[in-house]
Design a protein around this motif. Structure first.
Motif, PDB file in Angstrom:
ATOM      1  N   UNK A  47      17.471 -13.384  68.574  1.00  0.00           N
ATOM      2  CA  UNK A  47      17.670 -12.194  69.310  1.00  0.00           C
ATOM      3  C   UNK A  47      16.498 -11.301  69.295  1.00  0.00           C
ATOM      4  N   UNK A  48      16.517 -10.677  70.468  1.00  0.00           N
ATOM      5  CA  UNK A  48      15.695  -9.433  70.591  1.00  0.00           C
ATOM      6  C   UNK A  48      16.142  -8.268  69.817  1.00  0.00           C
ATOM      7  N   UNK A  49      15.358  -7.721  68.928  1.00  0.00           N
ATOM      8  CA  UNK A  49      15.859  -6.370  68.245  1.00  0.00           C
ATOM      9  C   UNK A  49      15.329  -5.082  69.110  1.00  0.00           C
ATOM     10  N   UNK A  50      14.423  -5.516  70.029  1.00  0.00           N
ATOM     11  CA  UNK A  50      13.942  -4.216  70.889  1.00  0.00           C
ATOM     12  C   UNK A  50      14.174  -4.971  72.324  1.00  0.00           C
ATOM     13  N   UNK A  51      14.354  -3.951  73.349  1.00  0.00           N
ATOM     14  CA  UNK A  51      14.221  -4.119  74.495  1.00  0.00           C
ATOM     15  C   UNK A  51      13.647  -2.965  75.356  1.00  0.00           C
ATOM     16  N   UNK A  52      12.499  -2.611  74.823  1.00  0.00           N
ATOM     17  CA  UNK A  52      11.749  -1.619  75.463  1.00  0.00           C
ATOM     18  C   UNK A  52      10.946  -2.008  76.500  1.00  0.00           C
ATOM     19  N   UNK A  53      10.880  -1.220  77.619  1.00  0.00           N
ATOM     20  CA  UNK A  53      10.138  -1.363  78.831  1.00  0.00           C
ATOM     21  C   UNK A  53       8.750  -1.764  78.396  1.00  0.00           C
ATOM     22  N   UNK A  54       8.221  -0.877  77.339  1.00  0.00           N
ATOM     23  CA  UNK A  54       6.797  -0.925  76.982  1.00  0.00           C
ATOM     24  C   UNK A  54       6.400  -2.197  76.244  1.00  0.00           C
ATOM     25  N   UNK A  55       7.470  -3.091  76.027  1.00  0.00           N
ATOM     26  CA  UNK A  55       7.189  -4.416  75.417  1.00  0.00           C
ATOM     27  C   UNK A  55       6.526  -5.451  76.584  1.00  0.00           C
ATOM     28  N   UNK A  56       6.683  -5.129  77.849  1.00  0.00           N
ATOM     29  CA  UNK A  56       6.492  -5.891  78.986  1.00  0.00           C
ATOM     30  C   UNK A  56       5.018  -5.336  79.496  1.00  0.00           C
ATOM     31  N   UNK A  57       3.915  -6.097  79.956  1.00  0.00           N
ATOM     32  CA  UNK A  57       2.953  -5.854  80.572  1.00  0.00           C
ATOM     33  C   UNK A  57       2.729  -6.808  81.857  1.00  0.00           C
ATOM     34  N   UNK A  58       1.806  -6.706  82.738  1.00  0.00           N
ATOM     35  CA  UNK A  58       1.480  -7.541  83.932  1.00  0.00           C
ATOM     36  C   UNK A  58       0.406  -8.357  83.871  1.00  0.00           C
ATOM     37  N   UNK A  59       0.470  -9.626  83.760  1.00  0.00           N
ATOM     38  CA  UNK A  59      -0.696 -10.400  83.677  1.00  0.00           C
ATOM     39  C   UNK A  59      -0.673 -11.312  84.714  1.00  0.00           C
TER      40      UNK A  59
END
Length: 302
Positions: A47-59
């Protein structure tokens, strides 16, 4: 060492961006990616213990998860620990952008851990309560937070109340909530810059394109180009032929949205459309002003 199973060597990204610089569809795609990854993780008893938008980047034109340390072993019959964070980082901002004002993703600048659900509930129009998913995940969730603020919650409280199937149902329900959100089309100041405002005649557009083309040809080994005031990316696409990456900045959220949707449609990989007002550029925020870098800290471009 015998204890090592795998070594993960991360790829260094050319540029780091933040949710307050993304368009509506960029945040929406980042939200759906987070939920899809959670479903995949559940299939592996993780499971994900974090669901932060900052964990996503665009590549290369698409969102990716960059925090491999967000995964933990699934704790049977325990609620999703990242549920509140997902609602604050994704559902609340998207609902506000879709139903109140598209510029409200700027609340990230003053709320580094996402939009408080109590604030989102007050800012959303009354008709938003007619959405069952928003009512449950935002309004009722906010009331529950206020009611239990400051109270310690014992782990045994939830034992046996949240099965794996219930977990999957929660993620599916959140996906439905995100999917249903649509950005209302707005006629903004710059969205028809090339067509209606008569800023360029056809001859002038061609001349400017030729100037940019010749200029870019003279510069060698361009890794990063910034197009400041990119509008929908007409000239960014010329620069992209000679650059590994182009950050296409514009202050008009409708232009950034249109640019991103075109990138998705055409599977373009070297342009990143971002929201920026040069008069108030992205600041350094967070603990000691180092958690999120300012625009200046992320430059200069080549």
């Amino acid at each position: 060492a015998t204890e090592v199973y795998k070594i993960i060597k991360p790829e260094k990204l050319a540029f780091i961006s933040y949710p307050y610089e993304w368009s509506f569809s960029q945040i929406k795609d980042a939200a759906l990616l987070t939920l899809d990854i959670q479903l995949l993780a559940l299939g592996k008893n993780l499971s994900l213990k974090d669901a932060s938008a900052y964990n996503i980047q665009f590549r290369k034109g698409r969102p990716i998860l960059i925090d491999t340390l967000s995964f933990e072993r699934l704790k049977e019959n325990q609620p999703w620990v990242a549920y509140r964070q997902f609602c604050q980082h994704f559902l609340a901002p998207l609902a506000l952008m879709a139903k109140t004002d598209v510029s409200l993703n700027q609340l990230f600048c003053t709320n580094i851990d996402g939009v408080p659900l109590s604030l989102a509930s007050r800012l959303l129009p009354l008709r938003a309560k007619c959405s069952f998913t928003l009512f449950v995940h935002l309004y009722l969730h906010a009331k529950s937070q206020l009611k239990n603020a400051g109270k310690g919650i014992h782990k045994k409280t939830f034992e046996g109340t949240f099965s794996k199937n219930a977990f999957i149902a929660l993620i599916d329900n959140l996906k439905t909530a995100i999917d249903k959100l649509r950005l209302r089309p707005e006629h903004t100041e710059w969205i028809d810059y090339y067509d209606e405002n008569n800023n360029y005649e056809k001859k002038g557009l061609v001349l400017k394109e030729n100037i940019i083309e010749k200029f870019m040809q003279k510069v060698q080994a361009i890794m990063m180009t910034w197009d400041l005031g990119a509008n929908t990316g007409r000239f960014s696409r010329i620069a992209a032929k000679y650059s590994k990456m182009v950050c296409a900045w514009d202050m008009d959220p409708a232009c950034v949205e249109a640019n991103y949707l075109q990138i998705k449609k055409n599977n373009e990989k070297s342009i990143l459309p971002l929201l920026l007002n040069l008069a108030t550029p992205s600041p350094a925020i967070g603990w000691n002003n180092t958690e999120r870098m300012s625009l200046r800290d992320r430059g200069p471009a080549d």
